[in-house]
Scaffold this motif. Structure first.
Motif, mmCIF file in Angstrom:
data_model
loop_
_atom_site.group_PDB
_atom_site.id
_atom_site.type_symbol
_atom_site.label_atom_id
_atom_site.label_comp_id
_atom_site.label_asym_id
_atom_site.label_seq_id
_atom_site.Cartn_x
_atom_site.Cartn_y
_atom_site.Cartn_z
ATOM 1 N N PHE A 88 -0.266 -6.468 -5.192
ATOM 2 C CA PHE A 88 0.154 -5.147 -5.651
ATOM 3 C C PHE A 88 1.528 -4.795 -5.095
ATOM 4 N N ALA A 89 2.116 -3.775 -5.695
ATOM 5 C CA ALA A 89 3.391 -3.224 -5.231
ATOM 6 C C ALA A 89 3.200 -1.732 -5.005
ATOM 7 N N ARG A 90 3.852 -1.221 -3.974
ATOM 8 C CA ARG A 90 3.726 0.211 -3.681
ATOM 9 C C ARG A 90 5.057 0.746 -3.169
ATOM 10 N N PHE A 91 5.406 1.936 -3.642
ATOM 11 C CA PHE A 91 6.652 2.570 -3.243
ATOM 12 C C PHE A 91 6.397 3.596 -2.142
ATOM 13 N N TYR A 92 7.289 3.607 -1.161
ATOM 14 C CA TYR A 92 7.257 4.592 -0.082
ATOM 15 C C TYR A 92 8.587 5.330 -0.109
ATOM 16 N N GLN A 93 8.520 6.648 -0.192
ATOM 17 C CA GLN A 93 9.720 7.448 -0.375
ATOM 18 C C GLN A 93 9.998 8.300 0.858
ATOM 19 N N PRO A 94 11.018 7.943 1.629
ATOM 20 C CA PRO A 94 11.316 8.696 2.848
ATOM 21 C C PRO A 94 12.315 9.829 2.635
ATOM 22 N N ASP A 95 12.649 10.140 1.375
ATOM 23 C CA ASP A 95 13.714 11.103 1.102
ATOM 24 C C ASP A 95 13.555 12.400 1.893
ATOM 25 N N GLU A 96 12.331 12.869 2.041
ATOM 26 C CA GLU A 96 12.106 14.152 2.677
ATOM 27 C C GLU A 96 11.562 14.034 4.095
ATOM 28 N N HIS A 120 18.359 8.625 -4.723
ATOM 29 C CA HIS A 120 17.080 8.527 -4.022
ATOM 30 C C HIS A 120 17.029 7.225 -3.224
ATOM 31 N N ILE A 121 16.244 7.256 -2.149
ATOM 32 C CA ILE A 121 15.977 6.053 -1.366
ATOM 33 C C ILE A 121 14.484 5.757 -1.462
ATOM 34 N N VAL A 122 14.148 4.512 -1.747
ATOM 35 C CA VAL A 122 12.754 4.107 -1.872
ATOM 36 C C VAL A 122 12.557 2.767 -1.160
ATOM 37 N N PHE A 123 11.454 2.636 -0.440
ATOM 38 C CA PHE A 123 11.049 1.340 0.099
ATOM 39 C C PHE A 123 9.992 0.766 -0.831
ATOM 40 N N LEU A 124 10.188 -0.477 -1.270
ATOM 41 C CA LEU A 124 9.221 -1.153 -2.125
ATOM 42 C C LEU A 124 8.524 -2.224 -1.302
ATOM 43 N N TYR A 125 7.225 -2.045 -1.115
ATOM 44 C CA TYR A 125 6.404 -3.010 -0.389
ATOM 45 C C TYR A 125 5.536 -3.750 -1.384
ATOM 46 N N THR A 126 5.537 -5.074 -1.316
ATOM 47 C CA THR A 126 4.691 -5.879 -2.194
ATOM 48 C C THR A 126 3.775 -6.752 -1.358
ATOM 49 N N ASN A 127 2.539 -6.882 -1.800
ATOM 50 C CA ASN A 127 1.535 -7.630 -1.059
ATOM 51 C C ASN A 127 0.896 -8.684 -1.948
ATOM 52 N N GLY A 128 0.731 -9.891 -1.399
ATOM 53 C CA GLY A 128 0.099 -10.972 -2.140
ATOM 54 C C GLY A 128 1.125 -11.935 -2.704
ATOM 55 N N ASN A 129 0.735 -13.194 -2.878
ATOM 56 C CA ASN A 129 1.675 -14.181 -3.391
ATOM 57 C C ASN A 129 1.493 -14.440 -4.880
ATOM 58 N N GLY A 130 0.749 -13.558 -5.543
ATOM 59 C CA GLY A 130 0.602 -13.647 -6.994
ATOM 60 C C GLY A 130 1.480 -12.626 -7.693
ATOM 61 N N VAL A 131 1.097 -12.232 -8.903
ATOM 62 C CA VAL A 131 1.869 -11.265 -9.683
ATOM 63 C C VAL A 131 1.649 -9.866 -9.093
ATOM 64 N N ASP A 154 16.604 -15.940 1.675
ATOM 65 C CA ASP A 154 16.156 -17.319 1.409
ATOM 66 C C ASP A 154 14.869 -17.373 0.597
ATOM 67 N N THR A 155 13.936 -16.462 0.883
ATOM 68 C CA THR A 155 12.614 -16.553 0.244
ATOM 69 C C THR A 155 12.148 -15.236 -0.375
ATOM 70 N N TYR A 156 13.053 -14.282 -0.551
ATOM 71 C CA TYR A 156 12.633 -13.018 -1.158
ATOM 72 C C TYR A 156 12.290 -13.233 -2.644
ATOM 73 N N ARG A 157 11.365 -12.429 -3.141
ATOM 74 C CA ARG A 157 10.894 -12.565 -4.529
ATOM 75 C C ARG A 157 12.051 -12.439 -5.531
ATOM 76 N N ASN A 158 12.115 -13.365 -6.466
ATOM 77 C CA ASN A 158 13.081 -13.251 -7.560
ATOM 78 C C ASN A 158 12.643 -12.156 -8.524
ATOM 79 N N CYS A 159 13.609 -11.629 -9.247
ATOM 80 C CA CYS A 159 13.341 -10.638 -10.297
ATOM 81 C C CYS A 159 13.769 -11.240 -11.622
#
Length: 229
Positions: A88-96, A120-131, A154-159
């Motif tokens: 899964f992917a989840r966004f964390y928003q520290p703007d406030e 806006h600033i957003v942190f995108l956290y992704t978990n798991g080595n699948g889709v 070197d190993t960050y997920r491609n888009c």
């Protein structure tokens, strides 16, 4: 503008390795101390509801908390975001609320976001080595710069970018291991994240309300586009 540049463009990286390391540590310390959505009794916990109202972007989109609370309590589909499965992917928003960052790091990030001119600033956290993120568009954020934090380039997920939802092979791929810089993404185009060799990944995104071409022009005028081969 070259055709590839209509999809993405490398950007200069002004976030130091030291600041990136602090962001990674601060984020995971913060994330690991969040309450878990463990059982049905927590469905009605106001702290849990408020957390996902913010994390899922409903607060920023303008949806009133009370309206989201109603959706949360009556819709299993909405609550499923709390237990998303292995990938899964989840966004964390520290703007406030930057309370989980030390003062120096918070100051640097705010200054950098102003220099890059983002909305806006957003942190995108992704978990798991699948889709973790299937093909989609982000119509409310027409462009955003992705700065990989963990793992490194070197190993960050491609888009991958596509021209249609049923297209199997990507039109273009953002390969961070080759580009080795942050990238301005045209998220109005269809895109998806590739599988990853690591279980977790984290990036910080500077998002713009402006159209992609307008962001390109703005960053070019500030000398922030990476034009090196």
């Amino acid at each position: 503008m070259a055709r590839q540049e209509k999809y993405f463009h490398p950007v200069k990286d002004l976030i130091s390795a030291d600041i990136k390391a602090k962001l990674v540590k601060s984020f995971f310390d913060y994330k690991n101390n969040l309450p878990n959505f463990e059982n049905d009794t927590m469905v009605y916990d106001p702290k849990i509801i408020e957390r996902y109202w913010e994390e899922l972007g409903f607060k920023r989109s303008g949806l009133p908390y009370k309206e989201f609370e109603g959706y949360w309590k009556t819709s299993e589909e909405v609550r499923s975001h709390a237990n998303p499965g292995d990938n899964f992917a989840r966004f964390y928003q520290p703007d406030e609320n930057y309370s989980w960052l030390d003062d120096d790091t918070e100051k640097v990030i705010k200054e950098l976001s102003k220099f890059y001119g983002c909305n806006h600033i957003v942190f995108l956290y992704t978990n798991g080595n699948g889709v973790v993120l299937k093909k989609h568009t982000d119509p409310n954020n027409n462009s955003k710069i992705t700065f990989p934090l963990y793992p490194d380039y070197d190993t960050y997920r491609n888009c991958n970018f596509y021209d249609s939802m049923d297209q199997k092979e990507p039109t273009y791929t953002v390969n961070y291991s080759k580009i080795r810089s942050p990238v301005l993404l045209n998220v109005d185009k269809i895109h998806a994240l590739e599988d990853c060799k690591t279980d977790e990944s984290l990036c910080i995104q500077f998002s713009y309300n402006a159209k992609y071409n307008e962001s390109i022009k703005f960053l070019s005028n500030k000398g922030l586009l990476n034009t090196s081969d």
